[in-house]
Design a protein around this motif. Structure first.
Motif, mmCIF file in Angstrom:
data_model
loop_
_atom_site.group_PDB
_atom_site.id
_atom_site.type_symbol
_atom_site.label_atom_id
_atom_site.label_comp_id
_atom_site.label_asym_id
_atom_site.label_seq_id
_atom_site.Cartn_x
_atom_site.Cartn_y
_atom_site.Cartn_z
ATOM 1 N N GLY A 33 -50.819 3.836 0.814
ATOM 2 C CA GLY A 33 -52.267 3.908 0.642
ATOM 3 C C GLY A 33 -52.889 2.529 0.530
ATOM 4 N N LYS A 34 -52.212 1.627 -0.204
ATOM 5 C CA LYS A 34 -52.712 0.251 -0.340
ATOM 6 C C LYS A 34 -52.654 -0.487 0.999
ATOM 7 C CE LYS A 34 -53.688 -0.299 -4.746
ATOM 8 N NZ LYS A 34 -55.003 -0.681 -5.198
ATOM 9 N N ILE A 35 -51.604 -0.243 1.769
ATOM 10 C CA ILE A 35 -51.486 -0.888 3.087
ATOM 11 C C ILE A 35 -52.665 -0.490 3.971
ATOM 12 C CG2 ILE A 35 -50.175 -0.795 5.249
ATOM 13 C CD1 ILE A 35 -47.645 -0.965 3.654
ATOM 14 N N THR A 36 -53.133 0.743 3.836
ATOM 15 C CA THR A 36 -54.258 1.186 4.651
ATOM 16 C C THR A 36 -55.590 0.696 4.116
ATOM 17 O OG1 THR A 36 -54.474 3.274 3.478
ATOM 18 C CG2 THR A 36 -53.034 3.265 5.398
ATOM 19 N N LYS A 39 -58.484 2.584 -1.962
ATOM 20 C CA LYS A 39 -58.379 2.538 -3.412
ATOM 21 C C LYS A 39 -57.477 3.704 -3.802
ATOM 22 C CE LYS A 39 -60.979 2.713 -7.677
ATOM 23 N NZ LYS A 39 -62.275 2.851 -8.326
ATOM 24 N N VAL A 40 -56.373 3.395 -4.443
ATOM 25 C CA VAL A 40 -55.354 4.411 -4.713
ATOM 26 C C VAL A 40 -55.063 4.456 -6.204
ATOM 27 C CG1 VAL A 40 -53.031 5.192 -4.127
ATOM 28 C CG2 VAL A 40 -54.329 3.862 -2.470
ATOM 29 N N ARG A 41 -54.909 5.674 -6.715
ATOM 30 C CA ARG A 41 -54.506 5.889 -8.108
ATOM 31 C C ARG A 41 -53.384 6.912 -8.114
ATOM 32 N NH1 ARG A 41 -59.780 5.703 -7.736
ATOM 33 N NH2 ARG A 41 -60.012 7.951 -7.558
ATOM 34 N N ILE A 42 -52.387 6.662 -8.970
ATOM 35 C CA ILE A 42 -51.345 7.663 -9.134
ATOM 36 C C ILE A 42 -51.395 8.178 -10.565
ATOM 37 C CG2 ILE A 42 -49.867 6.762 -7.311
ATOM 38 C CD1 ILE A 42 -48.070 5.524 -9.411
ATOM 39 N N HIS A 43 -50.965 9.413 -10.712
ATOM 40 C CA HIS A 43 -50.964 10.078 -12.009
ATOM 41 C C HIS A 43 -49.567 10.628 -12.247
ATOM 42 C CE1 HIS A 43 -55.398 10.025 -12.124
ATOM 43 N NE2 HIS A 43 -55.263 10.148 -10.813
ATOM 44 N N TYR A 70 -56.598 8.947 -3.268
ATOM 45 C CA TYR A 70 -57.057 7.745 -2.591
ATOM 46 C C TYR A 70 -58.497 7.918 -2.132
ATOM 47 C CZ TYR A 70 -56.323 10.306 1.734
ATOM 48 O OH TYR A 70 -56.389 11.236 2.729
ATOM 49 N N GLU A 71 -59.140 6.765 -1.937
ATOM 50 C CA GLU A 71 -60.508 6.734 -1.428
ATOM 51 C C GLU A 71 -60.616 5.587 -0.433
ATOM 52 O OE1 GLU A 71 -63.117 6.092 -4.729
ATOM 53 O OE2 GLU A 71 -62.376 7.843 -5.819
ATOM 54 N N ASN A 72 -61.485 5.750 0.528
ATOM 55 C CA ASN A 72 -61.882 4.669 1.437
ATOM 56 C C ASN A 72 -60.717 4.004 2.155
ATOM 57 O OD1 ASN A 72 -64.503 5.108 0.463
ATOM 58 N ND2 ASN A 72 -64.145 3.683 -1.220
ATOM 59 N N LEU A 73 -59.890 4.789 2.807
ATOM 60 C CA LEU A 73 -58.836 4.175 3.610
ATOM 61 C C LEU A 73 -59.499 3.467 4.791
ATOM 62 C CD1 LEU A 73 -56.125 6.982 3.656
ATOM 63 C CD2 LEU A 73 -56.195 4.935 2.243
ATOM 64 N N LYS A 74 -59.295 2.171 4.899
ATOM 65 C CA LYS A 74 -59.940 1.399 5.957
ATOM 66 C C LYS A 74 -59.299 1.670 7.309
ATOM 67 C CE LYS A 74 -61.273 -2.197 2.756
ATOM 68 N NZ LYS A 74 -60.914 -3.462 2.173
ATOM 69 N N ASN A 75 -57.991 1.733 7.339
ATOM 70 C CA ASN A 75 -57.264 2.021 8.579
ATOM 71 C C ASN A 75 -56.960 3.517 8.604
ATOM 72 O OD1 ASN A 75 -57.160 -0.740 9.192
ATOM 73 N ND2 ASN A 75 -55.397 -0.989 7.855
ATOM 74 N N HIS A 76 -57.963 4.301 8.874
ATOM 75 C CA HIS A 76 -57.889 5.748 8.719
ATOM 76 C C HIS A 76 -57.443 6.419 10.012
ATOM 77 C CE1 HIS A 76 -59.777 9.641 7.229
ATOM 78 N NE2 HIS A 76 -58.859 9.318 6.354
#
Length: 159
Positions: A33-36, A39-43, A70-76
């Motif tokens: 998710g970060k590579i893309t 904004k990523v959160r894990i729980h 995740y939100e706003n993946l740039k490379n979607h």
């Protein structure tokens, strides 16, 4: 047979090993998710949040479940989404192979931790790749398959 002396193995497995496997699995989703560029959160766990370390939220029942959002993946692109969905199973399988390799190289001794770690890792990888929906959310395998088949998911939690 399960005896009284096995109770400590139960607690060890479910309260230490399983959350570690859950963290590794969710870290795979986090990594891709970060590579893309998202904004990523894990729980880890469920219930109220106990504490947060960076993008990782540890919840009150830390041994029960885990998910990634995740939100706003740039490379979607489809390829990137498939990597995000399959990142959890990929990290899980890789960690299992690494532990087995370290046992083979005699860096680790086989024991209750390594046995339980590989067992829960296999469980996580196997069931997360089965392409079904559970509780209204697709498994990692179903989400990846739907993306490949041109059905996309925007901002859905990942298991």
């Amino acid at each position: 047979m399960f005896g009284f002396e096995d109770v400590w193995k139960f607690f060890f497995s479910f309260f230490l090993v399983l959350p570690i496997v859950t963290f590794i699995h969710e870290a795979g989703h986090l990594f891709f998710g970060k590579i893309t560029g998202g904004k990523v959160r894990i729980h880890i766990g469920t219930g109220n949040r106990l504490f947060k370390i960076g993008p990782c939220n540890i919840r009150k029942l830390y041994f029960w479940d885990g998910w990634c959002e995740y939100e706003n993946l740039k490379n979607h692109s489809r390829r990137h989404l498939v990597l995000v969905y399959l990142g959890g199973p990929l990290f899980t399988i890789l960690s299992m192979l690494i532990v087995n390799m370290l046992i083979y190289m005699k860096v680790f001794e086989p024991g209750i931790f390594t046995y339980q770690f590989v067992y829960f890792s296999f469980y996580f990888a196997f069931f997360s790749l089965i392409p079904i929906e559970q509780n209204g959310y697709p498994t990692d395998g179903k989400a990846a398959w739907d993306v490949i088949k041109r059905k996309t998911f925007e901002n859905n939690p990942l298991g």
